[in-house]
Design an enzyme around this catalytic site. Structure first.
Site, short mmCIF file in Angstrom:
data_model
loop_
_atom_site.label_atom_id
_atom_site.label_comp_id
_atom_site.label_asym_id
_atom_site.label_seq_id
_atom_site.Cartn_x
_atom_site.Cartn_y
_atom_site.Cartn_z
N PRO A 82 33.02 24.85 7.41
CA PRO A 82 32.31 23.95 7.76
C PRO A 82 30.78 24.09 6.87
CG PRO A 82 33.35 24.57 9.68
CD PRO A 82 33.76 25.60 8.49
N CYS A 83 30.28 22.92 6.56
CA CYS A 83 29.25 23.12 5.23
C CYS A 83 27.92 22.51 5.49
CB CYS A 83 29.65 22.54 3.88
SG CYS A 83 30.49 20.96 4.26
N GLN A 84 27.69 21.97 6.89
CA GLN A 84 26.69 21.07 7.13
C GLN A 84 25.15 21.48 6.75
OE1 GLN A 84 29.28 21.30 8.95
NE2 GLN A 84 29.97 19.38 9.81
N ASN A 87 33.62 23.46 -0.92
CA ASN A 87 32.57 23.08 -0.04
C ASN A 87 31.52 22.15 -0.98
OD1 ASN A 87 29.91 23.95 1.57
ND2 ASN A 87 31.48 25.68 2.18
#
Length: 505
Positions: free
Chosen positions: A188-190, A227
């Site tokens: 997850p890259c938020q 990513n």
């Protein structure tokens, strides 16, 4: 898959004219048989290309769908969200998660039991209990992991695999049938994304390092991490700029993977979207060594920089402190734990390992504290320093023997000089001694063998001389004898013996 496609195209071209001549049921039967035959060939071809992979942060299954279409074989998948897992299970295992008895989908840990699947599917992942503390886990040492979707945190999965080696062994490269070729995933890259809230301290930013920990446990041949391109932008901190992509590359380098970092755009792969992404391709160092010479010049040039990055990272601040080479002598400076690291595990050496490098036997016990630091270095001599400062025992043995032989040779020299001062009648005796020595030396050359097993008669020059002297000395030092120096003493005795006997001694 390209090979299969070419073959099918050629067959269609060759059979097109025949197809045009067929009518009615014959045409339908022919097409059915042709399709069945070609699908069987395609299946055989694809199986030969299959690579075993594990998917982390699987989501709904986008990356897995592409990998399977490329001929890869899914071993296990891991996904945190039960909602995304529901989609993945349906599409990859044809499994509906509203059923009571699930074959392919297992929860690492949950607040709800197996019988409460509907509650599991709406469970907040942030409330998953820590593994082994409480909750309900579907996994135990007897669980078969092949073709399983594991729902839960990668952090807890890593802990579970460390606590239950029976599970870990199933998915390690050295134990999995066919080996583990790839571990892939998109953490997850938020918090890295330029479109979101860029937060360096966000707990999700640690997930690439959990990815690396999983890789360290399972030893795949290759790693694929995807990513957002925002990971390439620096975070401004009080200590300066922090480049997340660089730190991630370092994490994989530290566990012995050559990191090739790429900035790609999905639109160039046929995706109808401008989607730039950061891709890290990690290659295990032993695999890198196998494939590098098979690549073209441009590919070798690209990967060379990645390998240099890994090499530089393994050097310590002193620049001479690198990972040990298995078949080469260790560096001379070995007095503190970080003077060198293990050639395979890339960790500091233990006191015992450093003692072995120094040639201490394992029954030699080192006492006091193991290490020290700061101002205490000025007066404390801990175990690591004791080892590093010591004279290697094997060197002590060699020096001791040399001193002994030198003393004996001096004594022999004195005896010979004294014998030369004897009366003239002694000359015949010394001649006889010389002849005796020559005879002994020649006999050894004809009949004896060197310590390597090679007949001395088959040697010549310096090699023959050294082997003969070593034989006379009772064998080489390595085999327990006195070596060439001992041979010189023995030969001196043979020469002097008749002289002394004739002289009346």
């Amino acid at each position: 898959t390209r090979t299969v496609a070419v073959r099918l195209d050629n067959q269609v071209a060759q059979e097109y004219e025949r197809l045009a001549q067929l009518k009615g049921d014959k045409l339908g039967t022919y097409l059915r048989d042709l399709l069945t035959s070609n699908l069987q060939m395609a299946s055989i071809e694809r199986q030969a290309l299959w690579l075993n992979y594990i998917e982390l942060f699987a989501g709904c299954g986008g990356l897995s769908l592409g990998l399977e279409a490329s001929g890869h074989n899914l071993v296990i998948a891991n996904e945190l969200s039960p909602m995304a897992a529901e989609t993945f299970a349906y599409n990859f295992f044809n499994e509906s998660l509203d059923e009571q008895h699930l074959e392919h989908t297992l929860w690492i840990n949950s607040n709800f039991s197996k019988n409460e699947v509907s509650k599991r599917l709406r469970e907040n992942p942030k409330t998953y209990p820590p593994i082994m503390n409480s909750g309900f886990s579907d996994l135990d040492p007897s669980t078969q992991l092949n073709k399983k979707l594991l729902v839960g945190s990668i952090v807890e999965l890593n802990k579970l695999l460390q606590q239950q080696p029976e599970l870990l062994k199933q998915i390690q490269d050295e134990h999995l049938e066919g080996g583990l070729d790839l571990v892939s995933g998109g953490p997850p890259c938020q918090s890295f994304s330029l479109a979101g809230l860029r937060q360096l301290g966000n707990e999700r930013n640690t997930l690439p390092w959990e990815f690396a920990k999983f890789v360290e446990l399972t030893h795949p041949k290759f790693v694929l991490l995807e990513n957002v391109s925002g990971i390439l932008r620096a975070f401004n901190t009080d200590a300066g700029q922090f480049y997340a992509w660089y730190e991630v590359a370092k994490a994989f380098s530290k566990i012995n993977y050559v990191p090739l970092c790429l900035h790609v755009n999905a639109k160039y792969a046929g995706v109808a979207q401008n989607r730039p992404r950061f891709i890290l391709l990690g290659i295990r160092v032993d695999i890198y060594a196998e494939i590098i010479q098979k690549l073209n010049e441009k590919e070798q040039e690209i990967l060379k920089h990645s390998y240099q990055f890994l090499e530089k990272l393994h050097q310590t601040k002193k620049q001479t402190q690198k990972a040990l080479v298995a078949n080469q002598p260790a560096p001379a400076a070995l007095s503190i734990p970080d003077d060198a690291c293990h050639y395979c595990d890339l960790r500091t050496l233990t006191v015992r390992e450093m003692a072995r490098v120094q040639s201490f036997p394992d029954n030699f016990k080192f006492l006091s504290k193991v290490t020290t630091g700061g101002q205490m270095r000025k007066f404390e001599v801990p175990q690591y320093t004791q080892v590093g400062n010591a004279v290697p025992p094997l060197l002590g043995v060699a020096l001791g023997l040399v001193k002994l032989l030198i003393d004996e040779l001096k004594e022999m020299e004195s005896m010979v000089l004294n014998s030369l001062k004897l009366e003239a009648g002694l000359l015949a005796g010394t001649t006889g001694g010389a002849l005796a020595g020559f005879g002994a030396y020649s006999s050894v050359g004809l009949l004896a063998s060197a310590s390597t097993g090679t007949a001395i008669s088959g040697l010549s020059g310096v090699a023959a001389t050294n082997a003969t002297l070593a034989w006379l000395g009772g064998g080489s030092l390595a085999s327990g004898g006195f070596g060439m120096a001992g041979g010189m003493i023995a030969l001196g005795g043979i020469v002097a013996g008749p002289a002394l006997a004739i002289g009346g001694f």
